[in-house]
Scaffold this active site. Structure first.
Site, mmCIF file in Angstrom:
data_model
loop_
_atom_site.group_PDB
_atom_site.id
_atom_site.type_symbol
_atom_site.label_atom_id
_atom_site.label_comp_id
_atom_site.label_asym_id
_atom_site.label_seq_id
_atom_site.Cartn_x
_atom_site.Cartn_y
_atom_site.Cartn_z
ATOM 1 N N GLN A 80 0.839 -1.213 0.000
ATOM 2 C CA GLN A 80 0.000 0.000 0.000
ATOM 3 C C GLN A 80 0.873 1.262 0.000
ATOM 4 O O GLN A 80 0.475 2.298 0.526
ATOM 5 C CB GLN A 80 -0.943 -0.003 1.202
ATOM 6 N N SER A 81 2.045 1.170 -0.565
ATOM 7 C CA SER A 81 2.968 2.313 -0.556
ATOM 8 C C SER A 81 2.361 3.566 -1.199
ATOM 9 O O SER A 81 1.929 3.540 -2.361
ATOM 10 C CB SER A 81 4.240 1.923 -1.306
ATOM 11 N N ASN A 82 2.357 4.653 -0.424
ATOM 12 C CA ASN A 82 1.900 5.933 -0.977
ATOM 13 C C ASN A 82 2.903 6.460 -1.991
ATOM 14 O O ASN A 82 2.547 7.076 -2.989
ATOM 15 C CB ASN A 82 1.739 6.963 0.143
ATOM 16 N N ALA B 142 4.877 4.643 -3.946
ATOM 17 C CA ALA B 142 4.772 3.917 -5.217
ATOM 18 C C ALA B 142 3.567 4.423 -6.014
ATOM 19 O O ALA B 142 3.660 4.664 -7.223
ATOM 20 C CB ALA B 142 4.656 2.414 -4.947
#
Ligand SMILES: Cc1ncc(COP(=O)(O)O)c(C=O)c1O
Length: 327
Positions: A74-76, A78
């Site tokens: 859930q990387s912001n 990325a």
């Protein structure tokens, strides 16, 4: 005079600063103001686009076709990279830690929608993600495509310049508002936001201590990482300031159950801030940092502070996969 590197200017700046009136009263401590970096854009919202403004300008200048980066599922960072790359007509390749059985929710959904290629990798593989990204760049090269590799969180010297620029913005806004603050409080995940704010404090005479609440690892890890980043920035951009490692103020003790995991006090505080001031914090970064602020005002390092500026670094899309925690 300080010259910033070239920027693609995708972030919506300046972001506002305003008081969190009812939260301040409810928490019975300092007056809390909030720097709304959750408003740097809609799908580009959050702190990462300030870093990417500079990183992607370099990618464009060097005629790259593809941007490669990495993060948690859930990387912001990325997601912001994938969306910004699409807006600039570049392809994005994301190395995300986890398996592909996850539902396409939150940031993952947005990655898909903008057409990013996703490589899911295990935690063991993630430990050598820099090598994997370099290898992918070489593969593109063999196919006649040029790739630009961005490290985790966009946290290198160039990316962190985004928060030097934010510090200049804050200093200007405080002056205009005639507002005196004792401290700035910000979440720390990969250290670039903090490093940039600290360098910005030196360069633009921001009259406040900068506190970072780590959401993973520990104080030792981040003090060393941030010191390295600051040294790199000062050298790479010839910034003539005296850096003292003692100025790095990491507030440890609020990682809670671990990175990306939520404890009841964090959930309760996120709900409380949402109800009292209509501000939606995220469960991975800003919720933990706000809990750190609230607790440290009671009897910790912020106890004598009268006015604090909390930097809302975004992350709203990470809330949706965790929605059941909040109702
Ligand atoms: C919403 C949000 N806030 C804060 C951070 C932490 O910023 P930094 O990685 O620059 O320490 C991140 C990313 O790690 C983030 O996505």
């Amino acid at each position: 005079m300080f010259d910033f590197p070239d920027s693609v200017e995708l972030s919506r700046l300046p972001t506002p600063i305003h008081e969190l009136r009812r939260t301040s009263v409810a928490l019975e401590g300092a007056r809390i103001y909030i720097k709304r970096d959750d408003l740097t854009g809609a799908v580009l919202s959050g702190n990462k686009i300030r870093k990417l403004d500079f990183l992607l300008a370099e990618a464009r200048k060097t005629m790259c076709d593809v941007v490669i980066t990495c993060g948690g599922n859930q990387s912001n960072h990325a997601r912001t990279t994938a969306v910004a790359a699409a807006q600039l007509g570049m392809k994005a390749l994301l190395f995300l830690k986890n398996n592909m059985t996850l539902p396409f929710e939150g940031n993952l959904l947005l990655n898909k929608m903008v057409g990013a290629d996703i490589h899911y990798i295990s935690a063991e593989e993630y430990a050598r993600v820099d090598a994997l990204m370099a290898e992918a760049a070489r593969d593109y090269d063999k196919r006649g495509l040029k790739a630009y590799v961005i490290p985790e969180g966009g946290s290198n010297a160039l990316g962190a310049m985004g928060y030097v620029r934010a510090a200049e913005e804050i200093a200007r806004q405080l002056k205009r508002m005639k507002l005196k603050i004792d401290s700035v409080v910000v979440p720390v995940g990969s250290g670039g936001t903090y490093a940039g704010l600290l360098v910005g404090k030196y360069v633009f005479d921001l009259p406040a201590e900068i506190y970072g609440v780590n959401v993973c690892d520990d104080k030792r890890f981040f003090t060393r990482k941030i010191a390295g980043l600051v040294e790199e920035m000062l050298t790479q951009f010839s910034v003539p300031v005296n850096f003292n490692k003692q100025d790095i103020r990491i507030i440890d003790g609020y990682v809670g159950k671990g990175y990306g995991l939520s404890s009841q006090p964090e959930i309760d505080l996120i709900k409380r801030v949402a109800k009292s001031d209509g501000i939606i914090l995220d469960p991975v970064y800003t919720g933990k940092a706000m809990l750190g602020l609230a607790e440290e005002m009671k009897g910790g390092v912020l106890r004598e502070n009268k006015t604090i500026l909390f930097v809302h670094t975004g992350g709203i899309f990470g809330l949706f996969p965790k929605k059941t925690l909040f109702y």
